[in-house]
Design a protein around this motif. Sequence first.
Motif, PDB file in Angstrom:
ATOM      1  N   ALA A 169      64.841  24.444  16.594  1.00 41.90           N
ATOM      2  CA  ALA A 169      65.265  23.047  16.427  1.00 41.90           C
ATOM      3  C   ALA A 169      64.072  22.160  16.097  1.00 41.90           C
ATOM      4  CB  ALA A 169      65.966  22.552  17.690  1.00 41.90           C
ATOM      5  N   GLY A 170      62.880  22.564  16.560  1.00 43.60           N
ATOM      6  CA  GLY A 170      61.648  21.825  16.266  1.00 43.60           C
ATOM      7  C   GLY A 170      61.009  22.225  14.949  1.00 43.60           C
ATOM      8  N   LYS A 187      66.836  30.563  24.834  1.00 40.13           N
ATOM      9  CA  LYS A 187      66.851  29.095  24.920  1.00 40.13           C
ATOM     10  C   LYS A 187      65.546  28.520  24.376  1.00 40.13           C
ATOM     11  CE  LYS A 187      70.113  28.623  28.708  1.00 40.13           C
ATOM     12  NZ  LYS A 187      70.344  28.157  30.075  1.00 40.13           N
ATOM     13  N   ALA A 188      64.431  29.146  24.720  1.00 43.62           N
ATOM     14  CA  ALA A 188      63.137  28.689  24.189  1.00 43.62           C
ATOM     15  C   ALA A 188      63.102  28.858  22.678  1.00 43.62           C
ATOM     16  CB  ALA A 188      61.992  29.463  24.841  1.00 43.62           C
ATOM     17  N   LEU A 195      55.143  22.758  20.170  1.00 41.36           N
ATOM     18  CA  LEU A 195      55.816  21.652  19.478  1.00 41.36           C
ATOM     19  C   LEU A 195      55.034  20.342  19.603  1.00 41.36           C
ATOM     20  CD1 LEU A 195      59.518  22.431  20.431  1.00 41.36           C
ATOM     21  CD2 LEU A 195      58.460  22.660  18.159  1.00 41.36           C
ATOM     22  N   ASP A 206      59.070  29.294  27.390  1.00 42.57           N
ATOM     23  CA  ASP A 206      59.590  27.943  27.195  1.00 42.57           C
ATOM     24  C   ASP A 206      58.473  26.901  27.254  1.00 42.57           C
ATOM     25  OD1 ASP A 206      62.021  26.221  26.886  1.00 42.57           O
ATOM     26  OD2 ASP A 206      61.279  25.406  28.788  1.00 42.57           O
ATOM     27  N   LYS A 221      65.041  26.079  21.039  1.00 42.42           N
ATOM     28  CA  LYS A 221      64.252  24.839  21.070  1.00 42.42           C
ATOM     29  C   LYS A 221      63.180  24.860  19.978  1.00 42.42           C
ATOM     30  CE  LYS A 221      62.652  23.638  25.115  1.00 42.42           C
ATOM     31  NZ  LYS A 221      61.766  23.480  26.298  1.00 42.42           N
ATOM     32  N   ASP A 236      57.023  24.338  24.316  1.00 42.69           N
ATOM     33  CA  ASP A 236      56.786  22.896  24.472  1.00 42.69           C
ATOM     34  C   ASP A 236      55.371  22.521  24.022  1.00 42.69           C
ATOM     35  OD1 ASP A 236      59.343  22.439  25.476  1.00 42.69           O
ATOM     36  OD2 ASP A 236      58.701  22.549  27.573  1.00 42.69           O
TER      37      ASP A 236
END
Length: 142
Positions: free
Chosen positions: A122-123, A115-116, A96, A89, A119, A93
Amino acid sequence: MNHDHYDDTYIADILKSVKTIALVGASPNTARPSYRVMRFLQSKGYRVIPVNPGQAGKEINGEIAYGRLADVPEAVDMVDVFRAKEFLDGVVDETLAIEPKPAVIWGQLEIRDDKAAAKAEAGGLKVVMNRCPAIEYPRLIG
């Protein structure tokens, strides 16, 4: 995306399109899988940039290592993650946040965090988890 199964075309297209890979968790230890995978990818013509805070400024397989993704001075197409799954995760970050944004984040064998992955997707990133490019390349490309 369902990360239980990847279409071979999806993986092959990634491996054919990327040129520069940041390898997070790169090791200078020849017994470590990250060292062997880096060496393999280099032998197939990829530029592989090691990322490891403990090796920053040192050389691994002929490339200078950087402490974090933000320190890499050039664009990368893919981030290949050799860190435990609980760190994925945070690597998402970091990925991104860099510009230009890589196209792909790849979690090595046993590295999966849905979940990561959500994300990252989505990025705008393509995601592969629990796979190794050094296994997939010979299987799909030759």
